[in-house]
Design a protein around this motif. Structure first.
Motif, PDB file in Angstrom:
ATOM      1  N   VAL A  30       0.860  -1.193   0.000  1.00  0.00           N
ATOM      2  CA  VAL A  30       0.000   0.000   0.000  1.00  0.00           C
ATOM      3  C   VAL A  30       0.891   1.237   0.000  1.00  0.00           C
ATOM      4  CG1 VAL A  30      -1.809   1.268   1.205  1.00  0.00           C
ATOM      5  CG2 VAL A  30      -1.844  -1.243   1.189  1.00  0.00           C
ATOM      6  N   LYS A  32       0.124   4.450  -0.667  1.00  0.00           N
ATOM      7  CA  LYS A  32      -0.561   5.753  -0.666  1.00  0.00           C
ATOM      8  C   LYS A  32       0.222   6.859   0.025  1.00  0.00           C
ATOM      9  CE  LYS A  32      -3.406   4.646   3.333  1.00  0.00           C
ATOM     10  NZ  LYS A  32      -4.606   3.948   3.755  1.00  0.00           N
ATOM     11  N   SER A  53      -5.164   4.339  -2.605  1.00  0.00           N
ATOM     12  CA  SER A  53      -6.530   4.585  -2.151  1.00  0.00           C
ATOM     13  C   SER A  53      -7.165   5.788  -2.852  1.00  0.00           C
ATOM     14  CB  SER A  53      -6.564   4.779  -0.633  1.00  0.00           C
ATOM     15  OG  SER A  53      -5.762   5.867  -0.287  1.00  0.00           O
ATOM     16  N   MET A 153     -13.610  -7.795   0.320  1.00  0.00           N
ATOM     17  CA  MET A 153     -12.582  -7.055   1.060  1.00  0.00           C
ATOM     18  C   MET A 153     -13.226  -6.473   2.308  1.00  0.00           C
ATOM     19  SD  MET A 153     -11.387  -3.733   1.765  1.00  0.00           S
ATOM     20  CE  MET A 153     -10.787  -2.377   0.762  1.00  0.00           C
ATOM     21  N   MET A 193      -4.312  -5.645   7.683  1.00  0.00           N
ATOM     22  CA  MET A 193      -3.444  -4.496   7.431  1.00  0.00           C
ATOM     23  C   MET A 193      -2.254  -4.616   8.381  1.00  0.00           C
ATOM     24  SD  MET A 193      -6.695  -1.833   7.116  1.00  0.00           S
ATOM     25  CE  MET A 193      -5.791  -0.474   7.733  1.00  0.00           C
ATOM     26  N   LEU A 210      -0.542  -4.050   3.133  1.00  0.00           N
ATOM     27  CA  LEU A 210       0.430  -3.523   4.091  1.00  0.00           C
ATOM     28  C   LEU A 210       1.007  -2.190   3.646  1.00  0.00           C
ATOM     29  CD1 LEU A 210       2.384  -6.791   5.032  1.00  0.00           C
ATOM     30  CD2 LEU A 210       0.355  -5.801   6.120  1.00  0.00           C
ATOM     31  N   GLY A 211       0.789  -1.168   4.495  1.00  0.00           N
ATOM     32  CA  GLY A 211       1.341   0.151   4.240  1.00  0.00           C
ATOM     33  C   GLY A 211       2.448   0.458   5.228  1.00  0.00           C
TER      34      GLY A 211
END
Ligand SMILES: *Cc1c(COP(=O)(O)O)cnc(C)c1O
Length: 228
Positions: A30, A32, A53, A153, A193, A210-211
């Motif tokens: 992720v 973003k 996102s 999701m 997450m 995963l961010g």
């Protein structure tokens, strides 16, 4: 010599990919909050599956790195449907039939794989379809040519508020809905997450997002100065 931020990032990526590959679970990186140099570093290391996102960021990054998959995981505005139809590898955050129809209509060529986002905590301020409305939306999507429904999701309530049992129960509910709609364990289950991905995997996730854990802290709290 101290490790550079690139070496630290690649180290985290290797450890996480090792863990997820061993579990047979796909990772969405992720990106973003990640600057372009961090994305490029992971691409050079061998990563090719990213998630954004915002439709506009997805379009921009898919344009810059067309060899990678760009997954849409955020809420969408009507006037940005084209970005997703043209540039997304998968749309994880579908929550209404009108928007699904709009994306389907703008899709040229192969059907876009789509997941329905479920509001697991059933909170009005959160995104996603209420659990009791998932089957109806799935039915509607199945009649659209430009989309192909491939899974569900969802986001669990926060671990510090709901506790591990609350988080586990939410993921279990999503798995149950997936089993009902797709028959057995067919169908993707995108859940988990940074803070709860291990619980999600134990509850049957096929993909985790995963961010923070991968890229490090967000720009607001970022103390690194060597990204520029
Ligand atoms: C930002 C975001 C993530 C990643 O969250 P982290 O806790 O930083 O891993 C996952 N899913 C969605 C929908 C997001 O918007």
């Amino acid at each position: 010599m101290a490790e550079t931020w690139q070496q630290q990032l690649i180290g985290r990526w290797r450890r996480l990919r090792g863990e997820l590959d061993a579990a047979g679970v796909k990772m969405l990186a992720v990106s973003k909050y990640a600057p372009e140099q961090a994305v490029q570093t992971l691409i050079d290391a061998g990563e090719s599956r990213f998630a954004e996102s915002r439709a506009q960021s997805l379009r921009d990054r898919a344009g810059r790195w067309p060899g990678c998959e760009w997954h849409m995981i955020g809420p969408m505005q009507r006037n940005k449907a084209k970005y997703i139809a043209c540039h997304a590898a998968m749309w994880h955050s579908c929550e209404d039939l009108a928007m699904a129809g709009r994306v389907a209509e703008l899709r040229a060529g192969k059907a876009l794989p789509v997941l329905i986002q479920v509001n697991l905590a059933a909170l009005p301020q959160q995104h996603g379809v209420m659990p009791e409305n998932v089957a109806g939306l799935a039915e509607g999507i199945s009649r659209l040519d430009g989309l192909r429904l491939v899974g569900l999701m969802g986001m669990a309530p926060r671990l510090d508020a709901a506790g591990e049992e609350g988080v586990r129960a939410a993921f279990g509910r999503l798995r149950g809905l997936r089993d009902d709609i797709f028959g057995g364990s067919l169908g993707e289950l995108c859940m988990g997450m940074s803070g709860d991905y291990r619980i999600a995997i134990e509850e049957g996730a096929t993909m985790v997002r995963l961010g923070t854990l991968l890229f490090g802290s967000t720009p607001e709290t970022d103390t690194r100065t060597d990204y520029a």
